[in-house]
Design an enzyme around this catalytic site. Structure first.
Site, PDB file in Angstrom:
ATOM      1  N   ARG A  26       1.064  -1.061   0.198  1.00  0.00           N
ATOM      2  CA  ARG A  26      -0.470  -0.052   0.099  1.00  0.00           C
ATOM      3  C   ARG A  26       1.015   1.278  -0.327  1.00  0.00           C
ATOM      4  O   ARG A  26       0.276   2.545  -0.036  1.00  0.00           O
ATOM      5  CB  ARG A  26      -0.603  -0.146   0.801  1.00  0.00           C
ATOM      6  CG  ARG A  26      -2.268   0.140   0.976  1.00  0.00           C
ATOM      7  CD  ARG A  26      -3.258  -0.406   2.162  1.00  0.00           C
ATOM      8  NE  ARG A  26      -3.971   1.214   2.617  1.00  0.00           N
ATOM      9  CZ  ARG A  26      -4.092   1.511   3.242  1.00  0.00           C
ATOM     10  NH1 ARG A  26      -3.843   1.651   4.449  1.00  0.00           N
ATOM     11  NH2 ARG A  26      -5.765   2.785   3.014  1.00  0.00           N
ATOM     12  N   CYS A  53      10.964  28.885  30.574  1.00  0.00           N
ATOM     13  CA  CYS A  53      12.233  29.220  30.173  1.00  0.00           C
ATOM     14  C   CYS A  53      12.767  29.689  32.178  1.00  0.00           C
ATOM     15  O   CYS A  53      11.828  30.375  32.129  1.00  0.00           O
ATOM     16  CB  CYS A  53      12.578  30.242  29.167  1.00  0.00           C
ATOM     17  SG  CYS A  53      12.795  29.824  28.048  1.00  0.00           S
ATOM     18  N   ASN A  75       2.427  20.352  38.056  1.00  0.00           N
ATOM     19  CA  ASN A  75       1.815  20.773  37.073  1.00  0.00           C
ATOM     20  C   ASN A  75       0.862  21.979  37.858  1.00  0.00           C
ATOM     21  O   ASN A  75       0.326  21.097  38.584  1.00  0.00           O
ATOM     22  CB  ASN A  75       1.264  19.853  36.104  1.00  0.00           C
ATOM     23  CG  ASN A  75       0.858  20.068  35.191  1.00  0.00           C
ATOM     24  OD1 ASN A  75       0.409  21.136  34.670  1.00  0.00           O
ATOM     25  ND2 ASN A  75       0.931  19.433  33.624  1.00  0.00           N
ATOM     26  N   ASN A 160       6.006  14.842  25.269  1.00  0.00           N
ATOM     27  CA  ASN A 160       5.484  14.472  24.368  1.00  0.00           C
ATOM     28  C   ASN A 160       6.401  16.106  23.374  1.00  0.00           C
ATOM     29  O   ASN A 160       6.083  17.021  24.243  1.00  0.00           O
ATOM     30  CB  ASN A 160       4.167  15.651  24.386  1.00  0.00           C
ATOM     31  CG  ASN A 160       3.069  14.101  24.996  1.00  0.00           C
ATOM     32  OD1 ASN A 160       3.185  13.100  25.017  1.00  0.00           O
ATOM     33  ND2 ASN A 160       2.694  15.083  26.002  1.00  0.00           N
ATOM     34  N   GLY A 166       0.563  16.900  19.813  1.00  0.00           N
ATOM     35  CA  GLY A 166      -0.034  17.898  21.448  1.00  0.00           C
ATOM     36  C   GLY A 166       1.331  18.845  22.477  1.00  0.00           C
ATOM     37  O   GLY A 166       0.473  19.146  23.565  1.00  0.00           O
ATOM     38  N   HIS A 171       9.717  24.487  24.754  1.00  0.00           N
ATOM     39  CA  HIS A 171      11.071  23.891  25.560  1.00  0.00           C
ATOM     40  C   HIS A 171      11.176  22.690  26.126  1.00  0.00           C
ATOM     41  O   HIS A 171      10.024  22.031  26.611  1.00  0.00           O
ATOM     42  CB  HIS A 171      10.434  24.976  26.634  1.00  0.00           C
ATOM     43  CG  HIS A 171      11.773  25.178  27.878  1.00  0.00           C
ATOM     44  ND1 HIS A 171      12.194  26.502  27.760  1.00  0.00           N
ATOM     45  CD2 HIS A 171      12.129  24.518  28.937  1.00  0.00           C
ATOM     46  CE1 HIS A 171      12.997  26.511  28.782  1.00  0.00           C
ATOM     47  NE2 HIS A 171      13.547  25.036  28.830  1.00  0.00           N
ATOM     48  N   HIS A 173      10.995  19.172  27.035  1.00  0.00           N
ATOM     49  CA  HIS A 173      10.236  18.768  28.420  1.00  0.00           C
ATOM     50  C   HIS A 173       9.540  17.500  28.755  1.00  0.00           C
ATOM     51  O   HIS A 173       9.567  17.453  27.426  1.00  0.00           O
ATOM     52  CB  HIS A 173       9.620  20.244  29.404  1.00  0.00           C
ATOM     53  CG  HIS A 173       8.117  20.198  28.455  1.00  0.00           C
ATOM     54  ND1 HIS A 173       8.251  20.761  27.172  1.00  0.00           N
ATOM     55  CD2 HIS A 173       7.226  19.753  28.708  1.00  0.00           C
ATOM     56  CE1 HIS A 173       7.259  20.817  26.952  1.00  0.00           C
ATOM     57  NE2 HIS A 173       6.156  20.042  27.994  1.00  0.00           N
ATOM     58  N   GLN A 175       6.375  15.117  31.098  1.00  0.00           N
ATOM     59  CA  GLN A 175       5.930  15.249  32.463  1.00  0.00           C
ATOM     60  C   GLN A 175       5.998  13.504  33.142  1.00  0.00           C
ATOM     61  O   GLN A 175       6.561  12.436  32.909  1.00  0.00           O
ATOM     62  CB  GLN A 175       4.767  15.133  32.020  1.00  0.00           C
ATOM     63  CG  GLN A 175       4.183  16.282  31.067  1.00  0.00           C
ATOM     64  CD  GLN A 175       2.890  16.140  30.777  1.00  0.00           C
ATOM     65  OE1 GLN A 175       1.840  16.216  31.907  1.00  0.00           O
ATOM     66  NE2 GLN A 175       1.887  17.038  29.890  1.00  0.00           N
ATOM     67  N   GLU A 189       0.838  -5.588  30.393  1.00  0.00           N
ATOM     68  CA  GLU A 189       1.994  -6.002  29.394  1.00  0.00           C
ATOM     69  C   GLU A 189       2.345  -6.718  30.796  1.00  0.00           C
ATOM     70  O   GLU A 189       3.189  -7.566  31.074  1.00  0.00           O
ATOM     71  CB  GLU A 189       2.866  -4.219  29.760  1.00  0.00           C
ATOM     72  CG  GLU A 189       2.459  -3.635  28.648  1.00  0.00           C
ATOM     73  CD  GLU A 189       4.087  -2.732  28.219  1.00  0.00           C
ATOM     74  OE1 GLU A 189       4.865  -2.744  29.068  1.00  0.00           O
ATOM     75  OE2 GLU A 189       3.617  -2.534  27.169  1.00  0.00           O
ATOM     76  N   HIS A 303      11.259  -1.028  29.910  1.00  0.00           N
ATOM     77  CA  HIS A 303      11.378  -0.190  28.347  1.00  0.00           C
ATOM     78  C   HIS A 303      10.868   0.960  27.933  1.00  0.00           C
ATOM     79  O   HIS A 303      10.456   1.419  29.003  1.00  0.00           O
ATOM     80  CB  HIS A 303      11.438  -1.550  27.472  1.00  0.00           C
ATOM     81  CG  HIS A 303       9.935  -2.040  27.285  1.00  0.00           C
ATOM     82  ND1 HIS A 303       8.942  -3.053  28.921  1.00  0.00           N
ATOM     83  CD2 HIS A 303       8.578  -1.488  27.094  1.00  0.00           C
ATOM     84  CE1 HIS A 303       8.099  -2.821  29.055  1.00  0.00           C
ATOM     85  NE2 HIS A 303       7.548  -1.974  27.649  1.00  0.00           N
ATOM     86  N   LYS A 318       0.278  10.245  10.142  1.00  0.00           N
ATOM     87  CA  LYS A 318       0.138   9.195  10.312  1.00  0.00           C
ATOM     88  C   LYS A 318      -1.436   8.835  10.558  1.00  0.00           C
ATOM     89  O   LYS A 318      -1.512   9.663  11.786  1.00  0.00           O
ATOM     90  CB  LYS A 318       0.304   7.625  10.484  1.00  0.00           C
ATOM     91  CG  LYS A 318      -0.101   6.196  10.498  1.00  0.00           C
ATOM     92  CD  LYS A 318       0.634   4.726  11.615  1.00  0.00           C
ATOM     93  CE  LYS A 318      -0.467   4.046  11.002  1.00  0.00           C
ATOM     94  NZ  LYS A 318      -1.488   3.450  10.408  1.00  0.00           N
TER      95      LYS A 318
HETATM   96  P1  H2U Z   1       2.836  18.855  27.365  1.00  0.00           P
HETATM   97  O1  H2U Z   1       3.797  19.861  26.500  1.00  0.00           O
HETATM   98  O2  H2U Z   1       3.401  17.356  27.414  1.00  0.00           O
HETATM   99  O3  H2U Z   1       1.450  19.267  27.267  1.00  0.00           O
HETATM  100  O4  H2U Z   1       3.322  19.504  29.156  1.00  0.00           O
HETATM  101  C1  H2U Z   1       3.675  20.471  29.488  1.00  0.00           C
HETATM  102  C2  H2U Z   1       2.680  20.725  30.802  1.00  0.00           C
HETATM  103  O5  H2U Z   1       3.317  21.457  31.452  1.00  0.00           O
HETATM  104  C3  H2U Z   1       1.155  20.751  30.561  1.00  0.00           C
HETATM  105  O6  H2U Z   1       0.215  19.617  31.503  1.00  0.00           O
HETATM  106  C4  H2U Z   1       1.520  22.026  32.092  1.00  0.00           C
HETATM  107  C5  H2U Z   1       0.610  22.248  31.727  1.00  0.00           C
HETATM  108  O7  H2U Z   1      -0.040  21.788  31.898  1.00  0.00           O
HETATM  109  N1  H2U Z   1       2.650  23.336  32.510  1.00  0.00           N
HETATM  110  C6  H2U Z   1       2.049  23.771  33.862  1.00  0.00           C
HETATM  111  O8  H2U Z   1       2.316  23.269  34.520  1.00  0.00           O
HETATM  112  N2  H2U Z   1       2.737  25.245  34.290  1.00  0.00           N
HETATM  113  C7  H2U Z   1       3.326  26.147  32.798  1.00  0.00           C
HETATM  114  O9  H2U Z   1       2.918  27.176  33.190  1.00  0.00           O
HETATM  115  C8  H2U Z   1       3.408  25.534  31.556  1.00  0.00           C
HETATM  116  C9  H2U Z   1       2.869  24.194  31.422  1.00  0.00           C
HETATM  117 ZN    ZN Z   2      11.272  27.870  27.142  1.00  0.00          ZN
END
Ligand code: H2U
Ligand code: ZN
Length: 353
Positions: A26, A53, A75, A160, A166, A171, A173, A175, A189, A303, A318
């Protein structure tokens, strides 16, 4: 089944106990659908608008310190909270709602979400960081895994990368989400690893890694402690599996050598990804490791899964739709072709050549 890879066939994923449909014939089909935007590298080392930053105000209001290596914080918009609804007087356990007959089941879920800034330099990615800086991230992951594991049954470390996957911000980073219950992927698993150990008195992933090293067909890169392959059962076009070559259950089993080697294999692999289409290659990656539920989990084998969405260029991805959502995953290029292409690109990052 040598020679028959040119025809539609299905392959078995023993870790997930699922099949994937492979349709190599394909690959020649035309594409007039959506064309995405390639992910570029930010040009500035510090972006005054970036929430992550050093010295900037986070979206939650706090000021990030002038950090020099790794910066970790709770977070500001967590998906999980450390106190469950039951503790707060919210919905009680599902078991106490027998009138639901098990059809409308709900349970409180407790957890903690952390954000890990890998480096103060806004323009970097794992692929372009120094191995010693990635090593500091590995040390931070190991410490978070240990600490969160004391309170929660599972600790998922992930990244991510890129807007296409997403990521909310370029920057560098990742999670960490820690949960009270072991999530379904890990339950699946764990039971596959346990059953294999019961049936063969061996580890599924030790055996699989050994087989891949012997065949070499799907190996992308390796070092003294890790092996990166496009797994036999890969779903995403350039999906890879990073396997510890020794039987290590989790980051807690790592010594100095393995921590350095993990940093090295992450750099090697992400560099190859970037070089494939000369773009900042998007993906979701994460470590799968032993749950922290008090069991020894000798069946577990550390892993990393890399799930990148790109298919044929920096802009065509994809989609997992139709038959794939309704029946089973399907791929076009074979895992062997994908591995060959990733193994063939230069080792050095295209931005540094
Ligand atoms: P992602 O780029 O994978 O979405 O991860 C960024 C995470 O950082 C996201 O869950 C958190 C967002 O909620 N965040 C903070 O906690 N504080 C911030 O000032 C920016 C983003
Ligand atoms: Zn930055």
């Amino acid at each position: 089944m040598a020679g028959s890879f040119d025809f539609p066939h299905r392959r078995y994923n023993p870790l997930r106990r699922q099949w994937v449909l492979v349709s190599p014939q394909r690959t020649a089909r035309p594409w007039q659908g959506e064309v995405g935007k390639a992910t570029g590298f930010p040009e500035v080392h510090h972006d005054p608008e970036c929430y992550l930053c050093p010295g900037n105000r986070r979206a939650g209001g706090q000021i990030a310190p002038s950090y020099e290596s790794v910066y970790i914080f709770d977070n500001d918009f967590p998906a999980l909270l450390p106190h469950s609804a039951a503790q707060e007087g919210g919905p009680a356990q599902a078991e106490s709602n027998p009138e639901m007959g098990g059809l409308l089941l709900a349970q409180p879920e407790r957890g903690r979400c952390r954000v890990v800034c890998f480096h103060p330099d806004h323009s970097l990615t794992l692929a372009r960081m120094e191995p010693r800086s990635i090593r500091r991230v590995v040390d931070a992951w190991a410490e978070e895994y240990r600490l969160l594991g004391e309170e929660f049954r599972y600790v998922q470390i992930f990244e991510n990368r890129g807007a296409l996957m997403g990521a909310s911000n370029p920057h560098p980073h990742g999670q960490i989400w820690a949960t009270e219950h072991i999530p379904d992927e890990l339950v699946a698993e764990t039971s596959a690893l346990e059953d294999y150990r019961g049936a063969h008195a061996a580890c599924l992933l030790c055996d699989y890694g050994g087989r891949e090293q012997l065949e070499g067909l799907r190996v992308v890169c390796r070092n003294e402690s890790f092996l990166a392959v496009v797994p036999w059962w890969a779903v995403w076009p350039f999906e890879t599996l990073v396997l510890a070559r020794r039987h290590l259950r989790s980051l807690l089993d790592f010594g100095d050598v393995e921590r350095d080697a993990l940093a090295d294999i992450l750099k090697q692999l992400t560099t190859r990804y970037d070089n494939l289409f000369e773009t900042s290659f998007p993906y979701t990656m994460g470590f799968h490791q032993a749950p922290g539920d008090g069991q020894p989990h000798d069946e577990w084998h550390f892993h990393a899964h890399f799930y990148p969405p790109l298919l044929r260029s920096a802009t065509v991805r994809k989609y997992m739709v139709g038959f794939e959502m309704l029946c089973m995953p399907q791929r076009d290029i074979t895992p062997e072709t994908a591995a060959e292409r990733l193994a063939a690109v230069p080792e050095k990052h295209f931005m540094e050549r």
